[in-house]
Each structure stands twice: as structure tokens, then as C-alpha cells.
Design a protein around this motif. Structure first.
Motif, PDB file in Angstrom:
ATOM      1  N   GLY A   1       6.429   8.122  -5.010  1.00 35.39           N
ATOM      2  CA  GLY A   1       5.965   7.035  -5.704  1.00 35.39           C
ATOM      3  C   GLY A   1       6.861   5.510  -5.571  1.00 35.39           C
ATOM      4  N   ARG A   2       7.985   5.898  -4.834  1.00 29.30           N
ATOM      5  CA  ARG A   2       8.892   4.952  -4.841  1.00 29.30           C
ATOM      6  C   ARG A   2       8.956   3.982  -3.547  1.00 29.30           C
TER       7      ARG A   2
ATOM      8  N   HIS B   1       0.890  -1.282  -0.146  1.00 26.45           N
ATOM      9  CA  HIS B   1      -0.011   0.116   0.115  1.00 26.45           C
ATOM     10  C   HIS B   1       0.862   1.328   0.042  1.00 26.45           C
ATOM     11  N   GLY B   2       2.365   1.065  -0.030  1.00 31.61           N
ATOM     12  CA  GLY B   2       3.137   2.329  -0.175  1.00 31.61           C
ATOM     13  C   GLY B   2       3.438   2.582  -1.358  1.00 31.61           C
TER      14      GLY B   2
ATOM     15  N   ASP C   1       6.470   4.083 -15.335  1.00 31.88           N
ATOM     16  CA  ASP C   1       6.912   5.307 -16.106  1.00 31.88           C
ATOM     17  C   ASP C   1       5.874   6.353 -15.717  1.00 31.88           C
ATOM     18  N   ILE C   2       4.600   6.120 -15.644  1.00 41.29           N
ATOM     19  CA  ILE C   2       3.726   7.049 -15.175  1.00 41.29           C
ATOM     20  C   ILE C   2       3.720   7.428 -13.846  1.00 41.29           C
ATOM     21  N   VAL C   3       3.902   6.648 -12.769  1.00 40.18           N
ATOM     22  CA  VAL C   3       4.119   7.025 -11.465  1.00 40.18           C
ATOM     23  C   VAL C   3       5.412   7.621 -11.272  1.00 40.18           C
TER      24      VAL C   3
ATOM     25  N   ARG D   1      -0.311  12.198  -7.125  1.00 40.35           N
ATOM     26  CA  ARG D   1      -0.075  11.972  -5.688  1.00 40.35           C
ATOM     27  C   ARG D   1      -0.533  13.195  -5.044  1.00 40.35           C
ATOM     28  N   ALA D   2      -0.398  14.426  -5.313  1.00 35.24           N
ATOM     29  CA  ALA D   2      -0.949  15.419  -4.807  1.00 35.24           C
ATOM     30  C   ALA D   2      -2.188  15.494  -4.741  1.00 35.24           C
TER      31      ALA D   2
END
Ligand SMILES: Cc1ncc(COP(=O)(O)O)c(C=O)c1O
Length: 395
Positions: free
Chosen positions: A218-219, A210-211, A285-287, A294-295
Motif C-alpha cells: 500500500g505504500r 496508480h501504485g 489508516d484503512i490502506v 490488496r490480496a
């Protein structure tokens, strides 16, 4: 009694109580607006945290890869099922979320299998797995399959873990934890756990289902905590924020080789299709580049917490979560089911989670937020919660 009658008696007992499980069928792709068993609902029920599960770019990547590679891997990784997209995804993962210098990666068809594989590769009869009480079931199942001893410690309590490590002799020690707990949304104290792993010469297995995709730009959780160690074995799943399916283990190259050599859940199963590996690579690539997504998720989490935190007369307490998983603990299983039903009548899909998935007496609504939710979806859910609670009081 025949075997079927015996089974039917067990099923009847399950159906008579509040723990019966039913599958809802979605007639739509995963997303915010879904049709569940014929009803159009706003969903707060998936782990599609970034809204990528039906993203046209991933659909295009999957479709191009299906044309290039077909639909089936045809064999296990060790037979002939390991294809260039699998190898490419391993390299991409090792670069994207390495928990130590020079990390390598390996992929599995599911996160469940990946956790089994890690524990079977690292553990044996002379191993003790020290597991947080709230860990996902598959870490515990991995300890069982490895024939290791399972010692559970109080949730997120590094002192309790230290006491158990000090008092439990073992040739090999493995500390296993969810990074973000799947039913509570809170985060493990990874730095404190790594310090204990150093002190007791233990592995630290971090389940980052979930992280990944969400925390640490994103990492994932290990990056978010700024940690790096050859002791850390990071398990990341592809079926939640990454919008696809499967999982990867990213770790010191010796750990990855041990999985390939020793892990029955890796060796004795057909590889996931290459088209899936190519799709996950496209998702990475997107992430990697999509900080605004994410914001947006972070803004949605804040909006939900502020709206639900001040519902008048609400008996529901917000948990300590700052992640997309926002539990509303009700307590009693029947009451959690009733609240979930009431929300559904108002157009919102928020499943009730009951024991044994959560400890007895802590049945809850698991509200799961996504970057794809609009402000109106979140405000609507808060209003529906308020109306459901008021209706319950009046009844
Ligand atoms: C914390 C955690 N670990 C592992 C898994 C298993 O991953 P998968 O669904 O890919 O099997 C899940 C969810 O299903 C999870 O929540």
C-alpha cells in the motif's frame, strides 16, 4: 467567420471522426455496480482499485470532518486556507510513504496540479525534463509551464534515457516517469532510473498515481522497489486507490519548501477543503492495515488474466501488466469503440481509449480491476468478451 462559427467548425470535424469524446453520467456512487446513462452495468472503468470510493468508513470520516471544519478552505494555503487536517495529512503521508529519510509532504487539490507544481518548483529555462514517452500528460504539461526543455525517451528504456542524458547538456536535469503507466499498467524500472539519476546528478520524479495504496503493501511503487534517495520526488494521488480526491508530494524537505516558495500551481489556488484532507487521512489508516483487500485485488487480476488469456480465437493480446490496469489493445479506434459498445450491450462497462491518450494505432479497452469485483463479475466479462469477438467474426 465569427469565433463561434470557427469553433463550431472544429467541433463538427471532431464529431465526424472516431475521436469524439462523450461524458457518460453515473446515477450511482462509484463502484462495481453502476447506472450509466440509465443503464445498469458492471463497471471495469474506474480507478477505484480497492473499492473505497463509497466506503461507509470514509463517508463517515468525510461527514464528521465536514461538521467539524465546514466545506470550504476559503483561501489558498499561503493565505489562510491551510488548516490542521491539511497539516495532519502532510505528517501522515511523510510517515506512510517516504522516498528518503526525513521526508516531508505537501498536498494539492489534484494530481494534475501536483505534477505541475513539482516541475515548476524544480525546473526553469535551464532545465531539461527527460520524460518517458508513455508518461501521463500532466508531467509534460508541467515541463511546459516550467519553461523547461522536454526530451522524451522510449518507453521504459533505461539505455535510451542514458544516451539522452549523456548527450543533453543542462544545468538541472529531471527524470520524470509514471511508476505504473496509466494506459498500459506496466511498471517503470525505478532502480535503473535512480542509478541514472545518481550518475547524472538528476532528480527522479515518480508519478505513483496508480501504485499508491496497491503496491509495496500500500505504500506505493518506491517502497515496492525498496528505494530511498533524497533525489526521489514521489507524487501520490488520492482519487484512485485511496477513494477520495487530491494528491500529495512526498520528498526531501527542501523540495517541499521549494514547492511552497516557488510553485505557482501550489501558490495561486484555493486549498482543497479540510474535510477532504481528513477523509484521505482516514483512507491511509484503512490502506495501511487492509492487506486482505490488496490480496483480493491481486486474486482478481490473476483471475482476469487467466480467463482472458485463453479466450478461443481472440485477437486481443494481454499486456505485460501485473497491476489493476489491464489493457486489451485492439488497434483501430472504430474497432475499439465497437467492442466497447458490444460489451455494454452485454451489461459491462469498459471504455475504449483512443489517440491522443494512447499512440495512434493502439486504441484499446482499458480494463480496470478492483478488489470489489466478485469472481462472477470477472468471469462474466470474459464470457461477454468471447461473445463479442464471436459476433464480430460472424458479422
Ligand atoms: C499517471 C497519472 N498521473 C496523474 C494523474 C492526475 O491525477 P488527478 O486525477 O488527481 O488529477 C492521473 C490521472 O488522472 C494519472 O493517471
Amino acid at each position: 467567420m465569427s469565433v463561434v462559427a470557427d469553433l463550431d467548425a472544429r467541433l463538427a470535424a471532431r464529431r465526424a471522426g472516431p475521436l469524439v469524446r462523450r461524458r457518460a453520467t453515473l446515477a450511482t456512487p462509484q463502484g462495481v455496480h453502476v447506472v450509466v446513462d440509465g443503464e445498469a452495468l458492471v463497471s471495469f472503468a474506474s480507478n477505484d482499485y480497492l473499492g473505497l470510493a463509497a466506503d461507509p468508513r470514509l463517508v463517515a470520516a468525510a461527514s464528521a470532518a465536514a461538521h467539524a471544519w465546514g466545506t470550504g478552505a476559503g483561501a489558498s494555503h499561503l493565505l489562510s486556507g491551510h488548516q490542521s487536517p491539511h497539516a495532519g495529512l502532510e505528517r501522515a503521508l511523510a510517515t506512510f510513504c517516504p522516498p528518503c529519510a526525513g521526508a516531508a509532504a505537501v498536498t494539492f487539490a489534484t494530481g494534475y496540479l501536483a505534477n505541475l507544481g513539482i516541475l515548476c518548483a524544480l525546473g526553469d529555462r535551464d532545465t531539461v525534463v527527460f520524460a518517458d514517452r508513455f508518461n501521463h500528460a500532466c508531467l509534460n504539461d508541467g515541463a511546459l509551464l516550467a519553461r523547461a526543455r522536454l526530451v522524451r525517451y522510449a518507453h521504459n528504456d533505461a539505455d535510451a534515457l542514458a544516451a539522452r542524458l549523456a548527450s543533453t547538456p543542462a544545468r538541472t536535469r529531471i527524470i520524470a516517469t509514471d511508476a505504473v503507466f496509466s494506459m498500459d499498467g506496466d511498471e517503470a524500472p525505478l532502480a535503473a532510473l535512480l542509478a541514472l539519476a545518481d550518475e547524472y546528478d538528476a532528480w527522479l520524479v515518480v508519478d505513483d498515481a496508480h501504485g499508491i495504496g496497491v503496491l509495496g503493501d500500500g505504500r506505493g511503487s518506491v517502497a515496492a522497489a525498496g528505494l530511498a534517495s533524497p533525489r526521489i520526488v514521489s507524487m501520490v494521488t488520492f482519487g484512485k486507490a485511496l477513494g477520495a480526491a487530491g494528491a500529495g508530494v512526498v520528498a526531501h524537505p527542501s523540495v517541499i519548501d521549494a514547492i511552497v516558495q516557488f510553485a505557482r500551481p501550489y501558490i495561486y489556488t484555493t486549498a482543497a477543503p479540510a474535510m477532504l484532507a481528513a477523509t484521505v487521512a482516514a483512507s491511509l489508516d484503512i490502506v495501511r492495515d487492509d492487506a486482505p483487500r490488496r490480496a483480493r485485488l491481486a486474486a482478481n487480476i490473476a483471475r482476469f488474466r487467466s480467463a482472458v488469456g485463453c479466450l478461443p480465437g481472440s485477437p486481443l493480446a494481454l499486456g505485460a501488466s501485473r497491476t489493476a490496469i489491464q489493457p486489451l489493445v485492439v488497434g483501430d479506434s472504430d474497432a475499439a469503440l465497437a467492442l466497447s459498445r458490444s460489451l455494454r450491450e452485454r451489461g459491462f462497462y469498459v471504455p475504449a481509449i483512443r489517440p491522443p491518450t494512447v499512440p495512434s494505432g493502439t486504441a484499446r479497452l482499458r480494463v480496470s480491476l478492483s478488489a470489489a469485483h466478485a469472481d462472477a463479475d470477472i468471469d462474466g466479462l470474459a464470457a461477454a468478451l468471447a461473445a463479442s469477438i464471436a459476433a464480430e467474426r460472424a458479422a
